[in-house]
Design a protein around this motif. Sequence first.
Motif, PDB file in Angstrom:
ATOM      1  N   GLU A 118       0.821  -1.208   0.000  1.00  0.00           N
ATOM      2  CA  GLU A 118       0.000   0.000   0.000  1.00  0.00           C
ATOM      3  C   GLU A 118       0.854   1.256   0.000  1.00  0.00           C
ATOM      4  O   GLU A 118       0.424   2.315  -0.452  1.00  0.00           O
ATOM      5  N   SER A 119       2.070   1.125   0.513  1.00  0.00           N
ATOM      6  CA  SER A 119       2.995   2.258   0.585  1.00  0.00           C
ATOM      7  C   SER A 119       4.407   1.716   0.765  1.00  0.00           C
ATOM      8  O   SER A 119       4.608   0.505   0.940  1.00  0.00           O
ATOM      9  N   ARG A 120       5.382   2.615   0.720  1.00  0.00           N
ATOM     10  CA  ARG A 120       6.760   2.196   0.993  1.00  0.00           C
ATOM     11  C   ARG A 120       6.883   1.672   2.415  1.00  0.00           C
ATOM     12  O   ARG A 120       7.676   0.778   2.697  1.00  0.00           O
ATOM     13  N   GLU A 121       6.080   2.250   3.307  1.00  0.00           N
ATOM     14  CA  GLU A 121       6.094   1.793   4.697  1.00  0.00           C
ATOM     15  C   GLU A 121       5.627   0.343   4.796  1.00  0.00           C
ATOM     16  O   GLU A 121       6.132  -0.430   5.613  1.00  0.00           O
ATOM     17  N   SER A 122       4.671  -0.053   3.940  1.00  0.00           N
ATOM     18  CA  SER A 122       4.197  -1.437   3.931  1.00  0.00           C
ATOM     19  C   SER A 122       5.306  -2.380   3.498  1.00  0.00           C
ATOM     20  O   SER A 122       5.480  -3.473   4.075  1.00  0.00           O
ATOM     21  N   ILE A 123       6.075  -1.974   2.492  1.00  0.00           N
ATOM     22  CA  ILE A 123       7.208  -2.785   2.043  1.00  0.00           C
ATOM     23  C   ILE A 123       8.279  -2.850   3.128  1.00  0.00           C
ATOM     24  O   ILE A 123       8.864  -3.911   3.383  1.00  0.00           O
ATOM     25  N   ALA A 124       8.519  -1.726   3.779  1.00  0.00           N
ATOM     26  CA  ALA A 124       9.509  -1.693   4.862  1.00  0.00           C
ATOM     27  C   ALA A 124       9.082  -2.616   6.005  1.00  0.00           C
ATOM     28  O   ALA A 124       9.911  -3.330   6.596  1.00  0.00           O
ATOM     29  N   LYS A 125       7.795  -2.604   6.313  1.00  0.00           N
ATOM     30  CA  LYS A 125       7.260  -3.479   7.358  1.00  0.00           C
ATOM     31  C   LYS A 125       7.445  -4.945   6.975  1.00  0.00           C
ATOM     32  O   LYS A 125       7.816  -5.787   7.812  1.00  0.00           O
ATOM     33  N   PHE A 126       7.191  -5.267   5.703  1.00  0.00           N
ATOM     34  CA  PHE A 126       7.371  -6.632   5.209  1.00  0.00           C
ATOM     35  C   PHE A 126       8.827  -7.066   5.346  1.00  0.00           C
ATOM     36  O   PHE A 126       9.124  -8.166   5.827  1.00  0.00           O
ATOM     37  N   ARG A 127       9.741  -6.198   4.937  1.00  0.00           N
ATOM     38  CA  ARG A 127      11.170  -6.522   5.020  1.00  0.00           C
ATOM     39  C   ARG A 127      11.603  -6.691   6.468  1.00  0.00           C
ATOM     40  O   ARG A 127      12.414  -7.580   6.782  1.00  0.00           O
ATOM     41  N   GLN A 128      11.071  -5.859   7.362  1.00  0.00           N
ATOM     42  CA  GLN A 128      11.430  -5.964   8.767  1.00  0.00           C
ATOM     43  C   GLN A 128      10.935  -7.274   9.359  1.00  0.00           C
ATOM     44  O   GLN A 128      11.633  -7.925  10.153  1.00  0.00           O
ATOM     45  N   TYR A 129       9.730  -7.686   8.955  1.00  0.00           N
ATOM     46  CA  TYR A 129       9.197  -8.963   9.429  1.00  0.00           C
ATOM     47  C   TYR A 129      10.123 -10.105   9.007  1.00  0.00           C
ATOM     48  O   TYR A 129      10.438 -11.000   9.799  1.00  0.00           O
ATOM     49  N   CYS A 130      10.540 -10.080   7.742  1.00  0.00           N
ATOM     50  CA  CYS A 130      11.436 -11.130   7.244  1.00  0.00           C
ATOM     51  C   CYS A 130      12.749 -11.128   8.017  1.00  0.00           C
ATOM     52  O   CYS A 130      13.269 -12.190   8.381  1.00  0.00           O
ATOM     53  N   HIS A 131      13.266  -9.945   8.285  1.00  0.00           N
ATOM     54  CA  HIS A 131      14.520  -9.832   9.037  1.00  0.00           C
ATOM     55  C   HIS A 131      14.357 -10.396  10.447  1.00  0.00           C
ATOM     56  O   HIS A 131      15.203 -11.158  10.941  1.00  0.00           O
ATOM     57  N   ASP A 132      13.253 -10.028  11.098  1.00  0.00           N
ATOM     58  CA  ASP A 132      13.024 -10.470  12.476  1.00  0.00           C
ATOM     59  C   ASP A 132      12.807 -11.971  12.579  1.00  0.00           C
ATOM     60  O   ASP A 132      13.036 -12.565  13.640  1.00  0.00           O
ATOM     61  N   HIS A 133      12.335 -12.596  11.491  1.00  0.00           N
ATOM     62  CA  HIS A 133      12.051 -14.032  11.500  1.00  0.00           C
ATOM     63  C   HIS A 133      13.089 -14.824  10.712  1.00  0.00           C
ATOM     64  O   HIS A 133      12.828 -15.961  10.290  1.00  0.00           O
ATOM     65  N   ASP A 134      14.253 -14.214  10.509  1.00  0.00           N
ATOM     66  CA  ASP A 134      15.396 -14.903   9.884  1.00  0.00           C
ATOM     67  C   ASP A 134      15.049 -15.444   8.499  1.00  0.00           C
ATOM     68  O   ASP A 134      15.354 -16.581   8.152  1.00  0.00           O
ATOM     69  N   VAL A 135      14.375 -14.594   7.696  1.00  0.00           N
ATOM     70  CA  VAL A 135      14.090 -14.925   6.300  1.00  0.00           C
ATOM     71  C   VAL A 135      14.957 -14.003   5.445  1.00  0.00           C
ATOM     72  O   VAL A 135      14.645 -12.829   5.274  1.00  0.00           O
TER      73      VAL A 135
END
Length: 214
Positions: A118-135
């Motif tokens: 929906e926004s760059r913030e949504s992509i940033a949130k997605f990337r942060q989730y992957c980082h936090d879950h070792d993806v």
Amino acid sequence: MATVAEFTLSSERFPLGTIFAKLPDVTVYLERVIPDANGTVPYFWVRGTQTDSILEQFSEHPGVRDIRLVDSIGDEYLMRCQWVAEHDGVLDALLDPEVVLLSAIGTTQEWTFEIRGESRESIAKFRQYCHDHDVPITLTELHALRPLEAQNDLTEKQRDALILAFNRGYFDTPRRATLQEVADEFGISQQALASRLRRGNRRLIQNALIESSP
């Protein structure tokens, strides 16, 4: 503003990538992912093998529950399965309502995904989730979604890929160039080129046949 991102992930770090352990010649296209009370349910197309081999390969994975054939077209099979929570990885991240999966293609080495946020913030949130879950995803492209009248236009990379593949005879019958040979000219992986061609063809079909139909 809505934003489109492309990223890659090693097949060995993506749940569906386990199919390549014993079936290295297949190609897998992730169709969609839906939530389930006991995990996630991915729908995916498999090309390059038989149904029995697909079922056998996934039945050995501890994260898979209730895999079944949904449909088939020629030598391509649409499968669904339930993936238990502890093995979800990036599948769980794709359930974020702020993120839409546009395409995902995998081969023996890596997966290439295209998502819309929906926004760059949504992509940033997605990337942060992957980082936090070792993806360990690798972002390869990020751009704002263009105005409605231009959404179906090709990106420069997609246009270049389609033109070069056409000129080299990749679309001829019989083919005069392999996917790997065309990919080598770009200096990219075979799966990255396949993803560009698939997304480019989809946009061409939508623009020429779907949007223009009465």
